[in-house]
Scaffold this active site. Structure first.
Site, PDB file in Angstrom:
ATOM      1  N   GLU A 113       9.410  -7.895  -4.015  1.00 58.00           N
ATOM      2  CA  GLU A 113       9.285  -9.163  -3.278  1.00 58.00           C
ATOM      3  C   GLU A 113      10.218  -9.187  -2.064  1.00 58.00           C
ATOM      4  O   GLU A 113      10.759 -10.225  -1.693  1.00 58.00           O
ATOM      5  CB  GLU A 113       9.468 -10.364  -4.206  1.00 58.00           C
ATOM      6  CG  GLU A 113       8.423 -10.346  -5.319  1.00 58.00           C
ATOM      7  CD  GLU A 113       8.096 -11.679  -5.908  1.00 58.00           C
ATOM      8  OE1 GLU A 113       8.295 -12.702  -5.236  1.00 58.00           O
ATOM      9  OE2 GLU A 113       7.603 -11.694  -7.052  1.00 58.00           O
ATOM     10  N   GLY A 114      10.397  -8.017  -1.470  1.00 61.09           N
ATOM     11  CA  GLY A 114      11.234  -7.872  -0.282  1.00 61.09           C
ATOM     12  C   GLY A 114      12.580  -7.280  -0.630  1.00 61.09           C
ATOM     13  O   GLY A 114      13.330  -7.839  -1.429  1.00 61.09           O
ATOM     14  N   SER A 166      16.524  -5.919  -0.240  1.00 61.99           N
ATOM     15  CA  SER A 166      17.712  -6.627   0.271  1.00 61.99           C
ATOM     16  C   SER A 166      17.781  -6.502   1.789  1.00 61.99           C
ATOM     17  O   SER A 166      18.215  -7.441   2.482  1.00 61.99           O
ATOM     18  CB  SER A 166      18.988  -6.049  -0.357  1.00 61.99           C
ATOM     19  OG  SER A 166      19.081  -6.434  -1.706  1.00 61.99           O
ATOM     20  N   GLU A 201       0.857  -1.191   0.000  1.00 64.83           N
ATOM     21  CA  GLU A 201       0.000   0.000   0.000  1.00 64.83           C
ATOM     22  C   GLU A 201       0.892   1.241   0.000  1.00 64.83           C
ATOM     23  O   GLU A 201       2.075   1.146   0.312  1.00 64.83           O
ATOM     24  CB  GLU A 201      -0.891  -0.006   1.248  1.00 64.83           C
ATOM     25  CG  GLU A 201      -1.840  -1.186   1.259  1.00 64.83           C
ATOM     26  CD  GLU A 201      -2.928  -1.073   2.316  1.00 64.83           C
ATOM     27  OE1 GLU A 201      -2.898  -0.118   3.126  1.00 64.83           O
ATOM     28  OE2 GLU A 201      -3.813  -1.950   2.298  1.00 64.83           O
ATOM     29  N   PRO A 202       0.295   2.401  -0.299  1.00 61.81           N
ATOM     30  CA  PRO A 202       1.129   3.604  -0.334  1.00 61.81           C
ATOM     31  C   PRO A 202       1.947   3.796   0.948  1.00 61.81           C
ATOM     32  O   PRO A 202       3.085   4.230   0.909  1.00 61.81           O
ATOM     33  CB  PRO A 202       0.109   4.731  -0.523  1.00 61.81           C
ATOM     34  CG  PRO A 202      -1.031   4.080  -1.244  1.00 61.81           C
ATOM     35  CD  PRO A 202      -1.092   2.669  -0.733  1.00 61.81           C
ATOM     36  N   TRP A 223       1.869  -0.402  -6.379  1.00 60.63           N
ATOM     37  CA  TRP A 223       2.946  -1.224  -6.941  1.00 60.63           C
ATOM     38  C   TRP A 223       2.478  -2.638  -7.261  1.00 60.63           C
ATOM     39  O   TRP A 223       3.162  -3.620  -6.938  1.00 60.63           O
ATOM     40  CB  TRP A 223       4.155  -1.250  -5.987  1.00 60.63           C
ATOM     41  CG  TRP A 223       4.825   0.073  -5.941  1.00 60.63           C
ATOM     42  CD1 TRP A 223       4.755   0.993  -4.931  1.00 60.63           C
ATOM     43  CD2 TRP A 223       5.629   0.658  -6.977  1.00 60.63           C
ATOM     44  NE1 TRP A 223       5.472   2.119  -5.279  1.00 60.63           N
ATOM     45  CE2 TRP A 223       6.016   1.937  -6.517  1.00 60.63           C
ATOM     46  CE3 TRP A 223       6.047   0.227  -8.240  1.00 60.63           C
ATOM     47  CZ2 TRP A 223       6.808   2.791  -7.291  1.00 60.63           C
ATOM     48  CZ3 TRP A 223       6.841   1.078  -9.002  1.00 60.63           C
ATOM     49  CH2 TRP A 223       7.208   2.343  -8.522  1.00 60.63           C
ATOM     50  N   GLY A 231       8.058 -16.959  -4.354  1.00 65.98           N
ATOM     51  CA  GLY A 231       8.296 -15.870  -5.303  1.00 65.98           C
ATOM     52  C   GLY A 231       9.748 -15.419  -5.304  1.00 65.98           C
ATOM     53  O   GLY A 231      10.313 -15.096  -6.352  1.00 65.98           O
ATOM     54  N   ARG A 232      10.355 -15.426  -4.111  1.00 63.21           N
ATOM     55  CA  ARG A 232      11.741 -14.933  -4.012  1.00 63.21           C
ATOM     56  C   ARG A 232      12.725 -15.846  -4.744  1.00 63.21           C
ATOM     57  O   ARG A 232      13.737 -15.373  -5.248  1.00 63.21           O
ATOM     58  CB  ARG A 232      12.096 -14.750  -2.527  1.00 63.21           C
ATOM     59  CG  ARG A 232      11.394 -13.535  -1.951  1.00 63.21           C
ATOM     60  CD  ARG A 232      11.454 -13.413  -0.437  1.00 63.21           C
ATOM     61  NE  ARG A 232      10.671 -12.233  -0.005  1.00 63.21           N
ATOM     62  CZ  ARG A 232      10.322 -11.974   1.243  1.00 63.21           C
ATOM     63  NH1 ARG A 232      10.689 -12.789   2.207  1.00 63.21           N
ATOM     64  NH2 ARG A 232       9.604 -10.888   1.531  1.00 63.21           N
ATOM     65  N   GLY A 249      31.795   3.329 -23.464  1.00 63.33           N
ATOM     66  CA  GLY A 249      30.736   4.201 -23.975  1.00 63.33           C
ATOM     67  C   GLY A 249      29.621   3.421 -24.646  1.00 63.33           C
ATOM     68  O   GLY A 249      28.437   3.772 -24.541  1.00 63.33           O
TER      69      GLY A 249
END
Ligand code: CAA
Length: 414
Positions: free
Chosen positions: A396-397, A399, A136-137, A167, A271-272, A373
């Site tokens: 997903e969390g 670091s 959430e925000p 998100w 998920g991680r 470059g």
């Protein structure tokens, strides 16, 4: 000496089925995804056609049983797929990861038979797109602290959901979402039906008041908010979602009222591993480009790969990639063991994600540096790899959260 789970010898079998999958995914990724990656990164357009093709190949529900529209494979198959797709384009792998890990797994592990049949099939088959909404925000890392609310109506038939989530990966295109929100006005019930208002011991939080809901985004009261303009993974659409008196039938509660936080965390463990694989794929793409460039680019009368400063970079990049792969394999084994005997693999998944995401930052940075470059130019994919790798240390969390999870386990804290 007592052997703990991590010091036991590891083994992971690569079957003929895995080899065939790997060859098919690699071929698809090279032929169909890599050529469009830069264009979709630039435009930020959602690559719906290739996402649908991933569905046709069975990649949108790799670990889901065939009975629910999936490919019926295992975590190694998912990881191999994630690496190959991420090598071609990280955005595609983000969409794939959320569909597989964050959406489907939660329903497979915590859903009723009826929910599995209704909610997994269309998403695992790739006909529809799934998402997962926790953040959430005002709550990201502190996931247990939410402002959105679901309140049971007087008839007891629907939860009325209000609030704003942020998100949410794939939200602009998602047909179905696993949503986590507070049911504070509905005290959680134990499996025997008794009401429990036990506050959480950690800082007075009420994790037990979070509930997971299965949301059909075509229902009234579901609103898609602004799409985030992002640094990387620009073709994977991310947006806010807003609930305004969205009526969710009680049958669409996932895993029971008050079980949401544990569901969210259990699903994130899986998920991680996927995000670790994504980071590894991005790193491999950058590394392989750097190898080619180091062999071809001439400076001071020789290929730059003949110089020790470049060789040191190559050695350090390769070592981090292979160390990351070993941590992913360790996490896969821990996950398969956990699914069989009910243990947790939280720490192994966090270590894999932490290490691979930081390795991807290092490798993409050094690969860009080797290109000089040209690495900084949009003529080559290096700057995209560099930008895309950055999110793997955040979503997903972060670091920092992975370190917290690992250290808490080591120290016996919570
Ligand atoms: N599996 C099962 N249960 C778990 C668990 C896990 N991995 N982690 C915690 N729990 C349980 C605990 O055992 C505890 O249960 P009891 O109350 O029964 O004892 C309960 O959950 C609360 O645990 P904690 O006290 O550890 O909770 P906490 O508030 O301290 O938070 C945290 C722990 C690890 C920091 C967690 O909040 C966390 O992981 N935060 C990061 C959230 C995150 O990754 N967000 C990303 C969202 S997804 C995304 O990125 C968007 C996308 O679309 C890709």
């Amino acid at each position: 000496m007592v052997l703990n789970e991590m010091t036991r010898p590891l083994s992971l079998a690569m079957t003929e089925e895995h080899e065939m999958l790997l060859a098919a995914v690699r071929d698809f990724a090279v032929r169909e995804i890599a050529p469009i990656a830069a264009e979709y990164d630039e435009s930020g357009e959602f690559p719906i056609d290739t996402v649908r093709k991933m569905g046709e190949m069975g990649l949108m529900g790799i670990e889901m049983p065939e009975a629910y529209g999936g490919a019926g494979m295992d975590t190694l198959a998912h990881v191999l797929t994630m690496i190959e797709i991420a090598k071609a384009d990280a955005s595609h792998s983000t969409i794939l990861s959320v569909n597989n890990s964050l959406y489907c797994n939660g329903i497979l592990w915590f859903g009723t038979e009826a929910q599995k049949r209704e909610w997994i099939r269309p998403v695992a088959s790739g006909e529809e797109i799934g998402a997962y909404s926790l953040t959430e925000p005002m709550s990201g890392s502190d996931a247990g602290n939410m402002a959105s609310r679901a309140v049971l109506n007087e008839a007891g038939t629907h939860f009325i959901i209000n609030g704003r989530k942020s998100w949410v990966t794939s939200a602009p295109f998602a047909d179905r979402i696993v949503l986590f929100t507070m049911t504070a006005d509905n005290p959680p019930r134990s499996p025997d039906g008794s009401v429990s208002t036990r506050p959480h011991s950690n800082g007075g939080k009420t994790h037990g008041n979070i509930t997971a809901f299965l949301i059909d985004t075509r229902g009234p009261g579901f609103i898609r908010g602004k799409t985030e303009p992002k640094l990387g993974i620009r073709a994977s659409a991310t947006s806010e979602i807003i609930f305004e008196d969205y009526a969710c039938p009680v049958e669409n509660v996932l895993g029971g009222v008050g079980q949401g936080f544990k569901i969210a965390m259990t699903v994130l463990d899986a998920g991680r591993i996927g995000i670790a694989a994504q980071a590894l794929g991005i790193a491999e793409a950058a590394y392989e480009a750097a190898l080619v460039y180091a062999r071809e680019r001439q400076a001071f009368g020789a290929a730059i790969g003949s110089y020790q400063m470049i060789q040191q970079k190559i050695a350090d990049m390769k070592t981090r990639i292979e160390a990351g792969r070993a941590l992913i394999y360790q996490a896969i084994i821990a996950k398969e063991r956990a699914l069989a005997n009910g243990t947790r693999y939280t720490s192994e998944a966090s270590m894999a994600k932490l290490f691979c995401s930081e390795a991807a930052a290092y490798v993409t940075d050094e690969a860009l540096q080797i290109h000089g470059g040209m690495g900084y130019s949009k003529e080559m994919p290096l700057e995209r790899y560099y930008r895309d790798a950055r999110i793997t240390r955040i979503y997903e969390g972060t670091s920092e959260i992975q370190r917290l999870v690992i250290a808490r386990k080591e120290l016996g804290l919570r």
